[in-house]
Design a protein around this motif. Structure first.
Motif, PDB file in Angstrom:
ATOM      1  N   LYS A 172       0.854  -1.414  -0.035  1.00 23.82           N
ATOM      2  CA  LYS A 172      -0.132  -0.156  -0.015  1.00 23.82           C
ATOM      3  C   LYS A 172       0.897   1.390  -0.104  1.00 23.82           C
ATOM      4  O   LYS A 172       2.064   1.250   0.459  1.00 23.82           O
ATOM      5  CB  LYS A 172      -1.016   0.161   1.189  1.00 23.82           C
ATOM      6  CG  LYS A 172      -2.098  -1.219   1.075  1.00 23.82           C
ATOM      7  CD  LYS A 172      -2.776  -0.954  -0.134  1.00 23.82           C
ATOM      8  CE  LYS A 172      -3.901  -2.063  -0.140  1.00 23.82           C
ATOM      9  NZ  LYS A 172      -4.478  -2.246  -1.196  1.00 23.82           N
ATOM     10  N   ASP A 215      -9.821   2.355   3.283  1.00 23.20           N
ATOM     11  CA  ASP A 215     -10.622   2.530   1.999  1.00 23.20           C
ATOM     12  C   ASP A 215     -10.477   3.813   1.447  1.00 23.20           C
ATOM     13  O   ASP A 215     -10.324   3.782   0.055  1.00 23.20           O
ATOM     14  CB  ASP A 215     -11.946   2.332   2.037  1.00 23.20           C
ATOM     15  CG  ASP A 215     -12.355   0.585   2.631  1.00 23.20           C
ATOM     16  OD1 ASP A 215     -11.646  -0.224   2.152  1.00 23.20           O
ATOM     17  OD2 ASP A 215     -13.429   0.321   2.886  1.00 23.20           O
ATOM     18  N   ARG A 217      -9.959  -6.974   1.497  1.00 20.90           N
ATOM     19  CA  ARG A 217      -9.806  -6.377   0.210  1.00 20.90           C
ATOM     20  C   ARG A 217      -9.183  -6.962  -1.058  1.00 20.90           C
ATOM     21  O   ARG A 217      -9.529  -7.056  -2.177  1.00 20.90           O
ATOM     22  CB  ARG A 217      -9.162  -4.950   0.465  1.00 20.90           C
ATOM     23  CG  ARG A 217     -10.336  -3.863   1.207  1.00 20.90           C
ATOM     24  CD  ARG A 217      -9.802  -2.664   1.283  1.00 20.90           C
ATOM     25  NE  ARG A 217      -9.451  -2.079  -0.160  1.00 20.90           N
ATOM     26  CZ  ARG A 217      -8.830  -0.832  -0.514  1.00 20.90           C
ATOM     27  NH1 ARG A 217      -8.637  -0.079   0.538  1.00 20.90           N
ATOM     28  NH2 ARG A 217      -8.886  -0.447  -1.575  1.00 20.90           N
ATOM     29  N   LEU A 218      -7.996  -7.342  -0.463  1.00 22.65           N
ATOM     30  CA  LEU A 218      -7.088  -8.175  -1.621  1.00 22.65           C
ATOM     31  C   LEU A 218      -8.062  -9.296  -2.143  1.00 22.65           C
ATOM     32  O   LEU A 218      -7.818  -9.557  -3.340  1.00 22.65           O
ATOM     33  CB  LEU A 218      -6.001  -8.662  -0.972  1.00 22.65           C
ATOM     34  CG  LEU A 218      -4.776  -9.337  -2.108  1.00 22.65           C
ATOM     35  CD1 LEU A 218      -4.250  -8.386  -2.807  1.00 22.65           C
ATOM     36  CD2 LEU A 218      -3.795  -9.937  -1.024  1.00 22.65           C
ATOM     37  N   LYS A 219      -8.807 -10.190  -1.319  1.00 26.10           N
ATOM     38  CA  LYS A 219      -9.314 -11.238  -1.762  1.00 26.10           C
ATOM     39  C   LYS A 219     -10.562 -10.905  -2.635  1.00 26.10           C
ATOM     40  O   LYS A 219     -10.797 -11.524  -3.639  1.00 26.10           O
ATOM     41  CB  LYS A 219      -9.836 -11.779  -0.534  1.00 26.10           C
ATOM     42  CG  LYS A 219     -10.603 -13.149  -0.832  1.00 26.10           C
ATOM     43  CD  LYS A 219     -11.107 -13.850   0.682  1.00 26.10           C
ATOM     44  CE  LYS A 219     -11.727 -15.164   0.403  1.00 26.10           C
ATOM     45  NZ  LYS A 219     -12.166 -15.643   1.661  1.00 26.10           N
ATOM     46  N   SER A 220     -11.302  -9.599  -2.177  1.00 27.90           N
ATOM     47  CA  SER A 220     -12.488  -9.394  -3.050  1.00 27.90           C
ATOM     48  C   SER A 220     -12.122  -8.863  -4.414  1.00 27.90           C
ATOM     49  O   SER A 220     -12.889  -8.776  -5.181  1.00 27.90           O
ATOM     50  CB  SER A 220     -13.226  -8.150  -2.257  1.00 27.90           C
ATOM     51  OG  SER A 220     -12.398  -7.215  -1.935  1.00 27.90           O
ATOM     52  N   ASN A 221     -10.809  -8.271  -4.535  1.00 23.94           N
ATOM     53  CA  ASN A 221     -10.340  -7.970  -5.750  1.00 23.94           C
ATOM     54  C   ASN A 221      -9.664  -8.931  -6.597  1.00 23.94           C
ATOM     55  O   ASN A 221      -9.246  -8.441  -7.724  1.00 23.94           O
ATOM     56  CB  ASN A 221      -9.298  -6.711  -5.413  1.00 23.94           C
ATOM     57  CG  ASN A 221      -9.919  -5.377  -4.721  1.00 23.94           C
ATOM     58  OD1 ASN A 221     -11.035  -5.049  -4.803  1.00 23.94           O
ATOM     59  ND2 ASN A 221      -8.984  -4.520  -4.332  1.00 23.94           N
ATOM     60  N   GLY A 222      -9.870 -10.049  -6.198  1.00 25.40           N
ATOM     61  CA  GLY A 222      -9.326 -11.078  -6.962  1.00 25.40           C
ATOM     62  C   GLY A 222      -7.999 -11.525  -6.859  1.00 25.40           C
ATOM     63  O   GLY A 222      -7.390 -12.088  -7.671  1.00 25.40           O
TER      64      GLY A 222
END
Length: 484
Positions: free
Chosen positions: A336, A438, A479-484
């Motif tokens: 980040k 976020d 967030r990393l998981k949801s962003n694929g």
């Protein structure tokens, strides 16, 4: 142990108990009384220990110590101060362990924890000493870490802790000394080889009522020590100095003090300065960002100096010291482009110190996430709101430890000090932290203020696990998981 041995130094007004009475143990909690023991009835704020005298006698107490003469057939020792009596009885019971070690106390609103933890490392490096530590974050016997509930334990436990430290080979004890511990005689009867004052800002006025009373209580420490180290840059310095009854070494950012800082450099990863003590000069570097790190470093060096440690040696050891957990602690945010810092700042001055320092080296936006604790001085809440609005580009007002208060009511009091449209209010602290993560962009710095080293949140009197480091890590992983 004989009763007369336990009562040495205690002002006894009256008693109906023979002084050669054998005492098997001491307790101030009636539930812990054992047959043949001594029960010290302490008059507390929420409950009066005298109410539990019948229970203590039922459990076999041989006598009670009290400031209120009991009615009926009760074996009693009437004293002028129950809290001081408990402290002196504790010292007698454990064999006066503090007298056999070098005692060092640090008082002030902010900086106590940093100073004590850093000084412990300096003493270990320069003297090879085994050091006991008593403080907000933890109690330590050398490298052994013990859990802690309050800044200064109750006097009887404190003396027991000193005994453990002495038996384990400790030669020095570094301890935070809170105003409560002085007012309530938790440190009663202890003589300090050296003591330091960091600063004084609004806090605990629910207990002391006025800043003058708060200052005077802390100043009592300097009537109980052989050598004082006082921060000359603080507003309350003159009052503190006037009440000191020992030689004083002053510290300052400016020449004229006994020990001062020159060539100060503030960076995002720490501070550096030249410490000047008389003709001696020594370079210091600390891995703790913020201007207050300079003041705390001077206090550490001042205490080392009055303990006889050469400035160059102390400065070298201080430069090798580790940072302090929960004090501008950098939280890992892999990949980040922004920074997350955790700090314990929970007072107006503490928050201003942190935000103003971070603002000085922040290349992006400063995002502040903070609240105020419940069941504490409500007057500081709008002040902290105003400070947040002054320094932060984005303020996210949330819950701290509401304890028994309504979290939303606390937030409303914080917001009363802030201009409209200068804040976002999110009562749920994990959600507030998630929101900050976020919206953060490149070069932004997020400051999570108020919790610091604490890994819990207290709501309705119940402590629930909450570690901000875990919240940050879990949110970023999600967030990393949801962003694929």
């Amino acid at each position: 142990m004989k009763l007369k041995e336990l009562l040495q130094g205690v002002t006894v007004l009256e008693t109906n108990v023979p002084e050669d009475l054998d005492i098997s143990g001491v307790a101030y909690d009636s539930r812990k009384v054992t047959a043949g023991g001594l029960f010290v009835a302490v008059s507390g704020f929420q409950t009066d220990g005298n109410r539990f005298i019948p229970m203590a006698l039922e459990k076999g107490a041989a006598a009670v110590v009290t400031t209120k003469k009991p009615e009926g057939d009760v074996p009693y020792v009437l004293v002028s101060s129950d809290r001081l009596a408990l402290a002196l009885i504790g010292a007698n019971y454990y064999g006066h362990p503090a007298e056999k070690m070098t005692m060092i106390g640090v008082t002030g609103t902010n900086g106590k924890t940093s100073v004590t933890l850093l000084l412990k490392q300096v003493l270990e490096k320069t003297l090879g000493a085994k050091v006991g530590l008593i403080g907000t974050v933890e109690n330590c016997i050398g490298n052994e870490v013990l859990p802690t509930e309050r800044t200064t334990p109750e006097s009887f436990e404190l003396q027991g802790l000193f005994r453990q430290m002495l038996d384990a080979g400790c030669t020095h004890v570094v301890m935070e000394v809170s105003s409560h511990s002085i007012a309530l005689d938790r440190v009663g009867g202890i003589r300090f080889r050296a003591a330091a004052f960091t600063n004084l800002t609004e806090d605990h006025l629910d207990f002391h009522h006025t800043m003058e009373a708060y200052c005077d209580t802390k100043a009592e420490l300097f009537a109980r020590c052989d050598q004082a180290v006082l921060n000359r840059d603080d507003f309350w310095f003159d009052r503190m100095k006037a009440k000191a009854a020992c030689p004083i070494l002053t510290t300052s950012w400016h020449p004229g003090a006994g020990l001062y800082a020159a060539d100060v450099s503030l960076r995002a990863d720490g501070v550096s300065f030249t410490a000047v003590l008389g003709e001696e000069r020594a370079k210091v570097s600390l891995p703790i960002p913020g201007s207050f790190a300079v003041s705390n470093g001077l206090t550490v060096l001042g205490l080392a100096a009055v303990l006889g440690i050469p400035l160059a040696k102390a400065a070298s050891a201080l430069s090798e010291a580790m940072g302090v957990k929960g004090r501008l602690e950098v939280v890992p945010t892999p990949g980040k482009p922004y920074t997350v810092l955790i700090d314990y700042a929970h007072t107006p001055d503490g928050l201003e110190n942190v935000l103003s320092s971070v603002k000085g080296y922040c290349k992006g936006r400063l995002i502040a996430v903070f609240g105020c604790g419940g069941d504490r001085d409500p007057m500081k809440r709008p002040i902290m709101g105003a400070i947040g609005a002054k320094y932060a580009d984005i303020c996210i007002i949330t819950s701290d430890n509401p304890r028994t208060e309504d979290p939303e009511a606390i937030i409303r009091q914080i917001l009363a000090g802030m201009p409209e449209n200068s804040y976002i209010a999110i009562e749920n602290r994990p959600k507030a932290i998630g929101y900050a993560l976020d919206i953060a962009e490149k070069n932004d710095i997020i400051v999570l203020a108020g919790k610091g080293h604490e890994t819990y949140q207290e709501i309705n009197g119940v402590k629930r696990h909450m570690d901000e480091r875990e919240i940050v890590a879990d949110h970023l992983a999600e967030r990393l998981k949801s962003n694929g």
